[in-house]
Design a protein around this motif. Structure first.
Motif, PDB file in Angstrom:
ATOM      1  N   GLY A   1       0.829  -1.201   0.000  1.00 21.20           N
ATOM      2  CA  GLY A   1       0.000   0.000   0.000  1.00 21.20           C
ATOM      3  C   GLY A   1       0.858   1.244   0.000  1.00 21.20           C
ATOM      4  O   GLY A   1       1.965   1.249   0.552  1.00 21.20           O
ATOM      5  N   VAL A   2       0.348   2.286  -0.640  1.00 18.44           N
ATOM      6  CA  VAL A   2       1.056   3.565  -0.733  1.00 18.44           C
ATOM      7  C   VAL A   2       0.104   4.682  -0.327  1.00 18.44           C
ATOM      8  O   VAL A   2      -1.059   4.711  -0.770  1.00 18.44           O
ATOM      9  N   ASP A   3       0.579   5.564   0.516  1.00 19.80           N
ATOM     10  CA  ASP A   3      -0.166   6.754   0.956  1.00 19.80           C
ATOM     11  C   ASP A   3      -0.766   7.464  -0.266  1.00 19.80           C
ATOM     12  O   ASP A   3      -0.056   7.740  -1.239  1.00 19.80           O
TER      13      ASP A   3
ATOM     14  N   GLN B   1       0.737   8.567  -4.178  1.00 23.71           N
ATOM     15  CA  GLN B   1       0.495   7.547  -5.207  1.00 23.71           C
ATOM     16  C   GLN B   1       0.794   8.122  -6.592  1.00 23.71           C
ATOM     17  O   GLN B   1       0.690   9.322  -6.817  1.00 23.71           O
ATOM     18  N   GLY B   2       1.166   7.240  -7.505  1.00 21.65           N
ATOM     19  CA  GLY B   2       1.444   7.649  -8.881  1.00 21.65           C
ATOM     20  C   GLY B   2       2.837   8.207  -9.094  1.00 21.65           C
ATOM     21  O   GLY B   2       3.127   8.770 -10.142  1.00 21.65           O
ATOM     22  N   ARG B   3       3.720   8.014  -8.100  1.00 20.63           N
ATOM     23  CA  ARG B   3       5.097   8.517  -8.232  1.00 20.63           C
ATOM     24  C   ARG B   3       6.136   7.402  -8.226  1.00 20.63           C
ATOM     25  O   ARG B   3       7.310   7.646  -7.957  1.00 20.63           O
ATOM     26  N   GLY B   4       5.696   6.184  -8.441  1.00 20.83           N
ATOM     27  CA  GLY B   4       6.656   5.080  -8.553  1.00 20.83           C
ATOM     28  C   GLY B   4       6.964   4.357  -7.258  1.00 20.83           C
ATOM     29  O   GLY B   4       7.767   3.420  -7.249  1.00 20.83           O
ATOM     30  N   VAL B   5       6.324   4.761  -6.150  1.00 18.16           N
ATOM     31  CA  VAL B   5       6.623   4.111  -4.861  1.00 18.16           C
ATOM     32  C   VAL B   5       6.128   2.662  -4.853  1.00 18.16           C
ATOM     33  O   VAL B   5       6.837   1.744  -4.424  1.00 18.16           O
ATOM     34  N   GLY B   6       4.905   2.446  -5.362  1.00 15.75           N
ATOM     35  CA  GLY B   6       4.352   1.087  -5.398  1.00 15.75           C
ATOM     36  C   GLY B   6       5.217   0.173  -6.260  1.00 15.75           C
ATOM     37  O   GLY B   6       5.489  -0.973  -5.887  1.00 15.75           O
ATOM     38  N   ARG B   7       5.675   0.674  -7.392  1.00 17.82           N
ATOM     39  CA  ARG B   7       6.538  -0.137  -8.260  1.00 17.82           C
ATOM     40  C   ARG B   7       7.849  -0.475  -7.548  1.00 17.82           C
ATOM     41  O   ARG B   7       8.339  -1.605  -7.631  1.00 17.82           O
TER      42      ARG B   7
HETATM   43  C1  LIG Z   1      -1.584  -0.106  -5.942  1.00 15.12           C
HETATM   44  C2  LIG Z   1      -0.647   0.934  -5.318  1.00 15.12           C
HETATM   45  C3  LIG Z   1       0.209   0.236  -4.257  1.00 15.12           C
HETATM   46  C4  LIG Z   1       0.252   1.485  -6.426  1.00 15.12           C
HETATM   47  O1  LIG Z   1       1.192   2.389  -5.820  1.00 15.12           O
HETATM   48  P1  LIG Z   1       1.691   3.706  -6.589  1.00 15.12           P
HETATM   49  O2  LIG Z   1       2.872   4.212  -5.853  1.00 15.12           O
HETATM   50  O3  LIG Z   1       0.560   4.626  -6.779  1.00 15.12           O
HETATM   51  O4  LIG Z   1       2.105   3.083  -8.001  1.00 15.12           O
HETATM   52  P2  LIG Z   1       3.240   3.597  -8.994  1.00 15.12           P
HETATM   53  O5  LIG Z   1       3.257   5.092  -9.024  1.00 15.12           O
HETATM   54  O6  LIG Z   1       4.495   2.892  -8.682  1.00 15.12           O
HETATM   55  O7  LIG Z   1       2.664   3.100 -10.397  1.00 15.12           O
HETATM   56  C5  LIG Z   1       3.018   1.842 -10.875  1.00 15.12           C
HETATM   57  C6  LIG Z   1       2.010   1.382 -11.913  1.00 15.12           C
HETATM   58  O8  LIG Z   1       0.731   1.167 -11.325  1.00 15.12           O
HETATM   59  C7  LIG Z   1      -0.299   1.468 -12.276  1.00 15.12           C
HETATM   60  N1  LIG Z   1      -1.074   2.597 -11.768  1.00 15.12           N
HETATM   61  C8  LIG Z   1      -0.759   3.406 -10.724  1.00 15.12           C
HETATM   62  N2  LIG Z   1      -1.750   4.302 -10.525  1.00 15.12           N
HETATM   63  C9  LIG Z   1      -2.706   4.033 -11.453  1.00 15.12           C
HETATM   64  C10 LIG Z   1      -3.997   4.575 -11.739  1.00 15.12           C
HETATM   65  N3  LIG Z   1      -4.508   5.598 -11.036  1.00 15.12           N
HETATM   66  N4  LIG Z   1      -4.711   4.030 -12.732  1.00 15.12           N
HETATM   67  C11 LIG Z   1      -4.243   2.977 -13.454  1.00 15.12           C
HETATM   68  N5  LIG Z   1      -3.014   2.415 -13.236  1.00 15.12           N
HETATM   69  C12 LIG Z   1      -2.270   2.950 -12.241  1.00 15.12           C
HETATM   70  C13 LIG Z   1       0.427   1.832 -13.560  1.00 15.12           C
HETATM   71  O9  LIG Z   1       0.631   0.628 -14.283  1.00 15.12           O
HETATM   72  C14 LIG Z   1       1.752   2.349 -13.024  1.00 15.12           C
HETATM   73  O10 LIG Z   1       2.765   2.254 -13.973  1.00 15.12           O
HETATM   74  P3  LIG Z   1       3.133   3.542 -14.900  1.00 15.12           P
HETATM   75  O11 LIG Z   1       3.408   4.667 -13.955  1.00 15.12           O
HETATM   76  O12 LIG Z   1       4.324   3.083 -15.655  1.00 15.12           O
HETATM   77  O13 LIG Z   1       1.911   3.793 -15.732  1.00 15.12           O
HETATM   78  C15 LIG Z   1      -1.455   2.113  -4.712  1.00 15.12           C
HETATM   79  O14 LIG Z   1      -2.314   2.633  -5.700  1.00 15.12           O
HETATM   80  C16 LIG Z   1      -2.274   1.751  -3.479  1.00 15.12           C
HETATM   81  O15 LIG Z   1      -1.754   1.724  -2.370  1.00 15.12           O
HETATM   82  N6  LIG Z   1      -3.576   1.478  -3.695  1.00 15.12           N
HETATM   83  C17 LIG Z   1      -4.493   1.203  -2.579  1.00 15.12           C
HETATM   84  C18 LIG Z   1      -4.158  -0.096  -1.896  1.00 15.12           C
HETATM   85  C19 LIG Z   1      -4.151  -1.290  -2.844  1.00 15.12           C
HETATM   86  O16 LIG Z   1      -5.013  -1.465  -3.685  1.00 15.12           O
HETATM   87  N7  LIG Z   1      -3.127  -2.153  -2.645  1.00 15.12           N
HETATM   88  C20 LIG Z   1      -2.990  -3.383  -3.390  1.00 15.12           C
HETATM   89  C21 LIG Z   1      -3.602  -4.492  -2.624  1.00 15.12           C
HETATM   90  S1  LIG Z   1      -3.458  -6.053  -3.481  1.00 15.12           S
END
Ligand SMILES: CC(C)(COP(=O)(O)OP(=O)(O)OC[C@H]1O[C@@H](n2cnc3c(N)ncnc32)[C@H](O)[C@@H]1OP(=O)(O)O)[C@@H](O)C(=O)NCCC(=O)NCCS
Length: 159
Positions: free
Chosen positions: A83-85, A89-95
């Motif tokens: 999970g990411v705050d 979100q959308g800054r590469g932390v989840g990746r």
């Molecule tokens: C899923 C989650 C961990 C992603 O973290 P994040 O830091 O926002 O993700 P990143 O910025 O690293 O993005 C990685 C990829 O995720 C996808 N992504 C991220 N945000 C997205 C959005 N709003 N819509 C569609 N795809 C998205 C894209 O494929 C993105 O790759 P790209 O930047 O090359 O397009 C985050 O959105 C989150 O915490 N969500 C709520 C909790 C959750 O659902 N956890 C997963 C439980 S199984």
């Protein structure tokens, strides 16, 4: 605790192993992100002391902005949580967190990495697909609010 301050775009949270002093912040963030499916604090404490489990946090300026956990048992590994705050979100932390889990699974000899994700969690599913996870199947009514879980798998050796 006051709401987390906004993070300037040039700040990139640093991934590091989760320690006991991160638990309170991780629990807070987990509740914000997962609501009815959030874990009890005791579960995080137990996970930190269970063999084969590894957890990381993404930290910026002393604030936890993300977390992820892995369970490895022989060739099988599972993504326990990620999970990411919402503020960063959308800054590469989840990746970055997922790459850390995948590298750790491979480093511990796992060949398969599995996870369950809510069918309606589009950003998460896109992230997993972009990392090479493929859909294995579905479990209806898996989550507290009756949402279906999608089961996904990554062949760690193929990376
Ligand atoms: C899923 C989650 C961990 C992603 O973290 P994040 O830091 O926002 O993700 P990143 O910025 O690293 O993005 C990685 C990829 O995720 C996808 N992504 C991220 N945000 C997205 C959005 N709003 N819509 C569609 N795809 C998205 C894209 O494929 C993105 O790759 P790209 O930047 O090359 O397009 C985050 O959105 C989150 O915490 N969500 C709520 C909790 C959750 O659902 N956890 C997963 C439980 S199984």
């Amino acid at each position: 605790m006051p709401p987390a301050p906004a993070v300037p775009p040039d700040h990139t949270p640093r991934i590091q192993p989760m320690r006991w002093w991160h638990v309170d912040e991780v629990v807070r963030l987990d509740r914000e992100l997962f609501a009815a499916d959030a874990w009890a604090p005791e579960l995080f404490w137990a996970e930190l002391t269970t063999a084969g489990r590894s957890y990381w946090v993404a930290e910026d300026a002393g604030r936890v902005r993300g977390f992820a956990g892995l369970a490895v048992s022989g060739p099988d590994a599972d993504v326990q949580t990620v999970g990411v705050d919402a503020a960063v979100q959308g800054r590469g932390v989840g990746r970055s967190l997922m790459s850390t889990l995948i590298d750790a699974a491979a480093g511990q000899g796992a060949t398969r990495l599995m996870l369950e994700v809510r069918e309606d969690a589009v950003p998460a599913r896109r992230l997993y697909e972009s990392l090479g996870f493929t859909v294995l199947g579905r479990r209806r009514g898996y989550y507290a609010d009756d949402v279906t879980a999608v089961l996904m798998r990554l062949d760690v050796r193929a990376r």
